[in-house]
Design a protein around this motif. Structure first.
Motif, PDB file in Angstrom:
ATOM      1  N   ASP A  33      32.235   9.545  11.687  1.00  0.00           N
ATOM      2  CA  ASP A  33      32.166   9.897  13.103  1.00  0.00           C
ATOM      3  C   ASP A  33      30.708  10.245  13.425  1.00  0.00           C
ATOM      4  O   ASP A  33      30.269  11.378  13.232  1.00  0.00           O
ATOM      5  CB  ASP A  33      33.093  11.079  13.381  1.00  0.00           C
ATOM      6  CG  ASP A  33      33.160  11.456  14.851  1.00  0.00           C
ATOM      7  OD1 ASP A  33      32.313  10.984  15.641  1.00  0.00           O
ATOM      8  OD2 ASP A  33      34.059  12.241  15.209  1.00  0.00           O
ATOM      9  N   GLU A  35      29.196  10.511  16.260  1.00  0.00           N
ATOM     10  CA  GLU A  35      29.063  11.514  17.327  1.00  0.00           C
ATOM     11  C   GLU A  35      29.160  12.918  16.751  1.00  0.00           C
ATOM     12  O   GLU A  35      28.435  13.816  17.167  1.00  0.00           O
ATOM     13  CB  GLU A  35      30.141  11.304  18.394  1.00  0.00           C
ATOM     14  CG  GLU A  35      29.823  10.199  19.365  1.00  0.00           C
ATOM     15  CD  GLU A  35      30.864  10.132  20.483  1.00  0.00           C
ATOM     16  OE1 GLU A  35      31.318  11.189  20.964  1.00  0.00           O
ATOM     17  OE2 GLU A  35      31.207   8.999  20.859  1.00  0.00           O
ATOM     18  N   ARG A  36      30.066  13.100  15.809  1.00  0.00           N
ATOM     19  CA  ARG A  36      30.222  14.421  15.182  1.00  0.00           C
ATOM     20  C   ARG A  36      28.963  14.792  14.398  1.00  0.00           C
ATOM     21  O   ARG A  36      28.527  15.953  14.438  1.00  0.00           O
ATOM     22  CB  ARG A  36      31.446  14.412  14.251  1.00  0.00           C
ATOM     23  CG  ARG A  36      31.745  15.735  13.594  1.00  0.00           C
ATOM     24  CD  ARG A  36      32.278  16.733  14.579  1.00  0.00           C
ATOM     25  NE  ARG A  36      32.587  17.993  13.914  1.00  0.00           N
ATOM     26  CZ  ARG A  36      32.634  19.161  14.529  1.00  0.00           C
ATOM     27  NH1 ARG A  36      32.458  19.240  15.831  1.00  0.00           N
ATOM     28  NH2 ARG A  36      32.902  20.253  13.864  1.00  0.00           N
ATOM     29  N   ARG A  38      25.908  13.878  15.081  1.00  0.00           N
ATOM     30  CA  ARG A  38      24.896  14.276  16.072  1.00  0.00           C
ATOM     31  C   ARG A  38      25.195  15.654  16.653  1.00  0.00           C
ATOM     32  O   ARG A  38      24.300  16.442  16.907  1.00  0.00           O
ATOM     33  CB  ARG A  38      24.809  13.238  17.189  1.00  0.00           C
ATOM     34  CG  ARG A  38      24.043  11.985  16.797  1.00  0.00           C
ATOM     35  CD  ARG A  38      23.769  11.084  17.990  1.00  0.00           C
ATOM     36  NE  ARG A  38      24.969  10.500  18.566  1.00  0.00           N
ATOM     37  CZ  ARG A  38      25.595   9.417  18.099  1.00  0.00           C
ATOM     38  NH1 ARG A  38      25.122   8.805  17.035  1.00  0.00           N
ATOM     39  NH2 ARG A  38      26.676   8.956  18.682  1.00  0.00           N
ATOM     40  N   ALA A  39      26.467  15.949  16.859  1.00  0.00           N
ATOM     41  CA  ALA A  39      26.856  17.207  17.503  1.00  0.00           C
ATOM     42  C   ALA A  39      26.670  18.427  16.598  1.00  0.00           C
ATOM     43  O   ALA A  39      26.230  19.475  17.070  1.00  0.00           O
ATOM     44  CB  ALA A  39      28.313  17.128  17.966  1.00  0.00           C
ATOM     45  N   VAL A  40      27.007  18.299  15.312  1.00  0.00           N
ATOM     46  CA  VAL A  40      26.993  19.485  14.438  1.00  0.00           C
ATOM     47  C   VAL A  40      25.958  19.411  13.325  1.00  0.00           C
ATOM     48  O   VAL A  40      25.789  20.362  12.573  1.00  0.00           O
ATOM     49  CB  VAL A  40      28.390  19.770  13.828  1.00  0.00           C
ATOM     50  CG1 VAL A  40      29.413  20.023  14.922  1.00  0.00           C
ATOM     51  CG2 VAL A  40      28.835  18.641  12.914  1.00  0.00           C
ATOM     52  N   ALA A  45      28.776  18.083   9.220  1.00  0.00           N
ATOM     53  CA  ALA A  45      29.646  16.906   9.286  1.00  0.00           C
ATOM     54  C   ALA A  45      30.011  16.425   7.877  1.00  0.00           C
ATOM     55  O   ALA A  45      31.164  16.087   7.612  1.00  0.00           O
ATOM     56  CB  ALA A  45      28.969  15.791  10.075  1.00  0.00           C
ATOM     57  N   LEU A  77      23.243  25.634  14.514  1.00  0.00           N
ATOM     58  CA  LEU A  77      23.117  24.272  14.001  1.00  0.00           C
ATOM     59  C   LEU A  77      22.062  24.222  12.906  1.00  0.00           C
ATOM     60  O   LEU A  77      20.953  24.704  13.083  1.00  0.00           O
ATOM     61  CB  LEU A  77      22.725  23.330  15.146  1.00  0.00           C
ATOM     62  CG  LEU A  77      22.661  21.855  14.825  1.00  0.00           C
ATOM     63  CD1 LEU A  77      24.050  21.315  14.507  1.00  0.00           C
ATOM     64  CD2 LEU A  77      22.088  21.088  16.014  1.00  0.00           C
TER      65      LEU A  77
END
Length: 195
Positions: A33, A35-36, A38-40, A45, A77
């Motif tokens: 994933d 997107e995951r 990039r997000a966390v 991840a 993060l």
């Protein structure tokens, strides 16, 4: 009454259907994933992926192995960096190895009884630029799909100091494989427990 009992009995599952289901589920667990990531961040991840697949992770500065997905530490993060991975009996597979990109602090990886680990996984591990710099210890034990080709692929891990290999029946040209690997990585301590 006998007819009702006959109707309520479940038909037997076709041979291999349970195995196919678990293979499918493991492939889902390994789906990357982006997107995951990039997000966390890559460490969080990757931790989620590894724990979802049954592996353990240890973060920098902590002696404790994380094994519970729901107990992963939270915080800003990038605060928690993976230092070690123990993938014993896990279902990690090649398709999930993109999660390793960006992990800059992994010094130790143990792959034991990983039924989906194969030569392509070791090639991918060796091609990961951050692991080429950080990985110091690698143990590969009872991974039946690993052959000489996979072991030779590790030559790009220039900072690898220790490699332990045990119970790898796919390794057929032991002397040649280990000689070539030692030439590529002269500082490598190679420990073998192979038949």
């Amino acid at each position: 009454m006998m007819a009702l009992g006959t109707l309520l009995r479940k038909p037997p599952l076709p041979p291999g259907s349970c195995r196919a289901f678990w293979g499918w589920l493991n492939a889902v667990f390994n789906k990357v994933d982006h997107e995951r990531i990039r997000a966390v961040g890559p460490d969080r991840a990757a931790s989620e992926w590894l724990l979802r697949c049954g592996a353990l992770v240890r973060f920098q500065g902590s002696p404790k192995w994380q094994q519970d997905y729901n107990a992963l530490p939270t915080g800003p993060l990038g605060r928690y960096k993976i230092e070690a991975i123990n993938a014993t009996d896990s279902c990690i597979m090649y398709r999930g190895f993109d999660y390793l990109d960006g992990l800059e602090h992994v010094a130790d990886i143990k792959l034991e009884k990983c039924m989906y680990i194969q030569d392509e996984c070791l090639q991918r591990l060796s091609d990961t630029s951050t692991l080429q710099k950080s990985l110091q210890q690698l143990r590969i034990i009872s991974c039946g799909n690993v052959t000489d080709r996979g072991i030779l692929a590790l030559h790009k891990l220039k900072n690898l100091e220790y490699l332990y290999l045990s119970d790898l029946p796919g390794i057929r040209e032991k002397e040649t494989t280990f000689r070539v690997l030692q030439q590529a990585l002269p500082n490598l301590q190679l420990e073998l427990d192979l038949e």
